[in-house]
Design an enzyme around this catalytic site. Structure first.
Site, PDB file in Angstrom:
ATOM      1  N   CYS A  42      -2.531  -0.257 -20.967  1.00  0.00           N
ATOM      2  CA  CYS A  42      -2.967   1.019 -21.528  1.00  0.00           C
ATOM      3  C   CYS A  42      -3.118   0.958 -23.045  1.00  0.00           C
ATOM      4  O   CYS A  42      -3.734   1.842 -23.645  1.00  0.00           O
ATOM      5  CB  CYS A  42      -1.980   2.117 -21.153  1.00  0.00           C
ATOM      6  SG  CYS A  42      -1.801   2.321 -19.361  1.00  0.00           S
ATOM      7  N   PRO A 276       4.388  -9.910   8.626  1.00  0.00           N
ATOM      8  CA  PRO A 276       5.810  -9.903   8.259  1.00  0.00           C
ATOM      9  C   PRO A 276       6.095 -10.743   7.013  1.00  0.00           C
ATOM     10  O   PRO A 276       5.468 -11.786   6.783  1.00  0.00           O
ATOM     11  CB  PRO A 276       6.496 -10.509   9.504  1.00  0.00           C
ATOM     12  CG  PRO A 276       5.560 -10.226  10.628  1.00  0.00           C
ATOM     13  CD  PRO A 276       4.177 -10.304  10.042  1.00  0.00           C
ATOM     14  N   ASP A 283      -2.360  -1.884  -8.095  1.00  0.00           N
ATOM     15  CA  ASP A 283      -3.741  -1.405  -7.985  1.00  0.00           C
ATOM     16  C   ASP A 283      -4.464  -1.959  -6.760  1.00  0.00           C
ATOM     17  O   ASP A 283      -5.532  -1.440  -6.404  1.00  0.00           O
ATOM     18  CB  ASP A 283      -4.535  -1.812  -9.232  1.00  0.00           C
ATOM     19  CG  ASP A 283      -4.053  -1.099 -10.481  1.00  0.00           C
ATOM     20  OD1 ASP A 283      -3.177  -0.218 -10.364  1.00  0.00           O
ATOM     21  OD2 ASP A 283      -4.533  -1.432 -11.575  1.00  0.00           O
TER      22      ASP A 283
END
Length: 563
Positions: A42, A276, A283
């Protein structure tokens, strides 16, 4: 127990640290194909814009620091090329040496993230056409800006990254144009709330070319032409593709994992995949939307971190559950802050929900304390039940505080009327005794009790202009003179009782003011004298912003350009 993690950053790095805290004896290996294991996605646009000047500040951890603290083997520049569930191994390629080897696992965690969506368009690979997703992408863009000193840039896409990058490039003095197919920026917001974002972008010189389809790119001298469908091309010195991200799940597909929306990895609430001992986070995974319960893709750092923690707990024998993603987010848009949580009105209706809303324009703090600024809030709830569905806020101060309160209320299962009962902190520099969140609750409660009847912006063109209803503006003389809607009778609210003879009886009255408060008071006065009165949700400021944005859009559509 040996745990192999594919991908670092938010989900993978968080999971690695959490596994170590839960199991000191576990062997943990992380393979990351980039050169960075944990970095601040960010913050990337702000490094390009020189707000963040130290590149090391983007790197939250290094392989050395991570190993020193957690004894986790972080293998950067290593790409996992295949998963072999039957053998419980992965194939790995050392991108620096070319060596290929197999690595075994007891538990495998996939955190491959997403990659910038790159449509198959001519010219996508040109030198001056960039994407922004990784630290390496950031360095390439920043080096280009500082070496070539571009004077103009076109950004294809108006989401979070596009807006943040637009702001930072403008702060460097670069002319910026945003072009995209949707007719509004920021899909999490409704069009009426996105209008405030549009106005702020335009106010700072960002050109918006909305509702246009990009068909390719071509070199033109020292710049790039952005080719548009049925339009003249846009020319710029550089182009950045910011049209969204696509889950990076080629490995999962080849391994036979169940896939969902846009090829995302299907997981349950324990972050377990269809095979499994293989988990997935971030994202790349499909989640349930917390509000609607529908499958969704929500690419945000907060959910990825929480998913990593939950997967780690389950890998270590726990039983942690992910309740779903709510989509809470906030963005700085030049001087403005815009924030959202839950679902907006548009998406709620698409999900089949019967919705209502309140729109208000309160001050950020007590009006008598200097410096207060208006914000606009839109709170969406379900008709009948008043279940909170979502909220959007745009303003200049206190936006993040209010959206977090509303996000918490949604998560806690409060309904819209219960917002009035929240005991929120108050001091004149920070809030009002009746906080904006409380005010939203008062409005919802008034609707429930039948005290408040609303009319909405979408009702304006449907209101009869044949004299069968009264349209009433109760703002001051100065406010009315500065701008008003044609056809509205003007009586300031403080004069209304003395001038009731000017309001014809037996007709519904549709009232508007600057923010919705005085018109509500006017509606109560009118109701007390036997009138049927409706209050405009949002006020004239809301109306003026949204209609101005629509006029710009219609003008742009008519003449083939934006202003």
């Amino acid at each position: 127990m040996k745990v192999v993690i594919v991908g670092g950053v938010a989900g993978g790095a968080t999971a690695a640290a959490r596994i170590r805290r839960l199991d000191e004896q576990a062997e943990i290996v992380v393979f990351e194909r980039s050169g960075y294991i944990s970095y601040a996605n960010c913050g990337l646009p702000y490094y390009i814009g020189d707000v963040i000047t130290d590149p090391s500040a983007l790197t939250l951890q290094t392989p050395e620091s991570f190993f020193s603290r957690f004894r986790v083997n972080m293998k950067v520049r290593h790409e996992v090329t295949a998963i072999h569930p039957d053998q419980k191994t992965v194939s790995v390629k050392n991108l620096e040496t070319g060596e290929v080897f197999e690595e075994s696992y007891d538990k495998l965690l996939l955190s491959p993230g997403a990659q910038p969506t790159q449509p198959r368009l001519p010219g996508v690979g040109l030198d001056r056409v960039f994407t922004l997703r990784t630290v390496e992408d950031t360095f390439r863009i920043k080096e280009h800006v500082h070496t070539h000193h571009p004077k103009s840039a076109v950004l294809a896409g108006g989401g979070f990254i596009g807006l943040e990058l637009a702001e930072n490039l403008r702060e460097l003095g670069i002319e910026v144009t945003i072009v995209q197919r949707p007719r509004q920026l920021m899909n999490p917001f409704d069009p009426d709330m996105a209008a405030f974002i549009h106005n702020e972008m335009r106010r700072h010189g960002v050109k918006l070319v909305l509702g246009r389809t990009v068909e390719g790119f071509s070199e033109n001298g020292s710049g790039v032409d952005v080719l548009l469908k049925d339009e003249a091309p846009l020319h710029a010195d550089m182009v950045v593709l910011a049209i969204g991200v696509t889950p990076d799940t080629a490995l999962a597909k080849e391994a036979g994992l169940e896939l969902g929306i846009k090829g995302s990895i299907v997981v349950n609430d324990r972050m377990e995949t269809s095979i499994p001992d293989i988990y997935a986070v971030g994202d790349a995974v499909q989640v349930k939307h917390f509000v609607t319960g529908q499958d969704a893709l929500i690419s945000l750092a907060g959910p990825a971190n929480r998913q990593g923690r939950i997967a780690a707990g389950n890998i270590c024998g726990g039983d942690s559950r992910y309740p779903g993603s709510q989509g809470s987010s906030v963005i700085k848009v030049f001087d403005m802050t815009a924030a959202v949580t839950g679902v907006n009105e548009t998406h709620a209706k698409k999900a089949g929900l019967d919705v209502d809303k309140v729109i208000l324009s309160p001050m950020s703090h007590a009006g008598y304390y200097p410096g207060g600024k208006l914000m606009t809030m839109k709170v969406v709830f379900e008709k009948g039940t008043y279940r909170l569905l979502g909220a959007q806020i745009v303003g200049y101060e206190g936006v993040d505080k209010r959206i977090d309160v509303l996000a918490t209320a949604i998560h806690a299962g409060l309904n819209a009327t219960e917002l009035k009962d929240l005991d929120l902190a108050y001091a004149p520099p920070y809030s009002s005794a009746k906080d904006p969140v409380n005010m939203a609750g008062f409005m919802a409660d008034n609707i429930k009790q039948g005290i408040l009847k609303q009319w909405l912006l979408e009702d304006l063109n449907r209101l009869p202009r044949d004299g069968s209803v009264t349209l009433l503006d109760v703002r001051t003389v100065g406010e009315y003179s500065a701008g008003h809607i044609d056809g509205f009778l003007h009586i300031p609210v403080d004069e209304l009782r003395e001038r009731l003879d000017e309001v014809e009886r037996g007709k519904p009255v549709y009232v508007i003011c600057q923010s919705g408060l005085r018109s509500y008071i006017a509606c109560q006065i009118l109701s007390g004298y036997g009138y049927e009165a409706y209050n405009f949700a949002g006020g004239f400021r809301f109306y003026d912003t949204v209609t101005h944005d629509r006029c710009l859009a219609e003008s742009a559509s008519a003449c083939g350009m934006d202003r």
